[in-house]
Design an enzyme around this catalytic site. Structure first.
Site, PDB file in Angstrom:
ATOM      1  N   ASP A 181      53.790  75.218  16.797  1.00  0.00           N
ATOM      2  CA  ASP A 181      52.071  75.051  16.685  1.00  0.00           C
ATOM      3  C   ASP A 181      51.592  74.316  15.787  1.00  0.00           C
ATOM      4  O   ASP A 181      49.958  74.690  15.322  1.00  0.00           O
ATOM      5  CB  ASP A 181      51.470  75.715  17.962  1.00  0.00           C
ATOM      6  CG  ASP A 181      49.847  76.031  18.015  1.00  0.00           C
ATOM      7  OD1 ASP A 181      50.014  74.287  18.516  1.00  0.00           O
ATOM      8  OD2 ASP A 181      48.950  76.708  18.218  1.00  0.00           O
ATOM      9  N   HIS A 241      48.724  71.544  19.652  1.00  0.00           N
ATOM     10  CA  HIS A 241      48.106  71.853  20.071  1.00  0.00           C
ATOM     11  C   HIS A 241      47.029  71.499  20.593  1.00  0.00           C
ATOM     12  O   HIS A 241      46.102  70.718  21.344  1.00  0.00           O
ATOM     13  CB  HIS A 241      48.335  73.063  21.137  1.00  0.00           C
ATOM     14  CG  HIS A 241      46.767  74.107  20.993  1.00  0.00           C
ATOM     15  ND1 HIS A 241      47.477  75.163  19.919  1.00  0.00           N
ATOM     16  CD2 HIS A 241      45.595  73.715  21.130  1.00  0.00           C
ATOM     17  CE1 HIS A 241      46.524  75.500  19.860  1.00  0.00           C
ATOM     18  NE2 HIS A 241      45.437  75.322  19.967  1.00  0.00           N
ATOM     19  N   SER A 296      41.298  76.391  16.719  1.00  0.00           N
ATOM     20  CA  SER A 296      41.947  75.835  17.206  1.00  0.00           C
ATOM     21  C   SER A 296      42.117  75.450  15.459  1.00  0.00           C
ATOM     22  O   SER A 296      41.479  73.735  15.264  1.00  0.00           O
ATOM     23  CB  SER A 296      42.751  75.030  17.827  1.00  0.00           C
ATOM     24  OG  SER A 296      43.302  76.185  18.812  1.00  0.00           O
TER      25      SER A 296
END
Length: 361
Positions: free
Chosen positions: A124, A93, A208
């Site tokens: 992911d 992402h 992230s």
């Protein structure tokens, strides 16, 4: 109720993916040669330190910035250096929708143009390559198999997308084998993630793809999502931070598959094909309703109209937007594909499109 939600140690929550949205702007990769799998560092056995302090080390961290010209946005995240020649592990992402990617190695402050090697949407995980990079400091990994609730941990990342020296925060492992539904506020998408490490370390948007470290400074997880309030047995607990990380063993397994160039139903290798439509569900009817066309795209050239419904792609029926996305991921730029659609008046049309190159999905 799903099998994951019945697991005694799993807690289902809705939370935010940790990509940092840097700016809202006016609307406005070639296949790389694969290195040998031995270039991805193997995990070592984690060592238990019952009274050890969290690590303050910042090993092999990269600040990632992306441009998403189709959405008119910029975003930022973090990556972990796998090889001295510039392979970097991050979340899918973080690079999803990116039309340009820049990675800055925080050890030497050098910035590099980056290209996508491959990605796994359901897991992911993505691997990018920093073009022209050499002699980068690599991160050390440990197996997450030895991680236990109560272990001290450190999370490192590009918090807030500010760049520069990574932010370092500490906490403890609060649960294992967690299941979450994560939402990306930058594009409204969501995904189901399972088997995660939960921590109370205060990770933030921009973290992230960054490392979750054990007390020896080795990577045991990839930070992927967080929430400051969540629902447990119907009661809302506010101000109670929870962060989630993908275990290092699973992340490295996917990274090795990408590095070997092995595509699958979930792993895409190399450049991403683009049809040039933004679609949504067609109410209770099957198909993918075309909500918007990208100017100059293959779909526009083929005469697919806004308001039309794509019902077939190649030899496969399209019953939902997600089916079209999965079918597209199996293709590459330049492929010729026959598509079928219905117009708002119910006429069934067909045409052959030559897929263009687009951003990773």
């Amino acid at each position: 109720m799903s099998e994951d939600s019945r697991r005694p140690r799993a807690r289902a929550v809705v939370l935010l993916l940790l990509v940092a949205l840097l700016a809202l702007l006016a609307p406005g990769c070639r296949v790389v040669e694969s290195e040998g799998p031995q270039d991805v560092p193997p995990p070592t056995t984690a060592t238990r330190h019952k009274h050890a302090k969290p690590s303050g080390r910042r090993p092999g961290v990269v600040n990632i910035e992306t441009e998403q010209t189709l959405n008119g946005t910029r975003a930022a995240g973090t990556g972990i250096v796998l090889t001295a020649s510039g392979l970097v592990l991050t979340n899918n992402h973080v690079i999803q929708g990116a039309t340009a990617i820049k990675g800055t190695d925080v050890d030497d402050r050098r910035g590099y143009r980056a290209e996508v090697v491959g990605y796994d949407r359901t897991g992911d995980i993505a691997v990018i390559r920093l073009s022209g990079a050499t002699r980068l400091r690599t991160a050390a990994f440990a197996s997450a198999g030895g991680v236990a609730v109560g272990d001290p941990v450190t999370a490192v990342g590009n918090a807030g997308g500010k760049g520069g020296t990574p932010t370092v925060v500490t906490g403890k492992v609060t649960a294992l084998e967690q299941s979450v539904t994560a939402r990306d506020d930058s594009n409204g998408t969501s995904e189901r993630l399972t088997g995660l490490i939960e921590t109370n370390a205060p990770i933030r948007p921009g973290d992230s793809g960054g490392p979750l470290l054990d007390t020896s400074g080795k990577v045991i997880g990839i930070n992927t999502a967080a929430s400051t309030g969540f629902s447990v047995k119907g009661a809302e607990r506010r101000g109670d931070h929870r962060g989630y990380a993908i275990p290092s063993d699973r992340a490295l397994e996917i990274a090795r598959q990408i590095q070997r160039g092995e595509a699958s139903s979930t792993v895409h290798i190399g450049r991403t094909a683009m049809l040039g439509v933004k679609v949504r569900p067609n109410g209770r009817s099957p198909g993918a309703l075309v909500a918007e066309l990208v100017p100059g795209s293959p779909a526009e050239a083929a005469g697919v109209p806004v308001g039309g419904v794509i019902v077939a792609f190649g030899d496969t029926a399209v019953d939902a937007p997600s089916t079209l996305t999965d079918l597209m991921l199996a293709r590459h730029p330049g492929d010729a594909v026959r598509i079928e659609w219905t117009t708002s008046r119910g006429d069934r049309m067909a045409g052959t499109v030559h897929l263009a190159e687009g951003p990773p999905q």
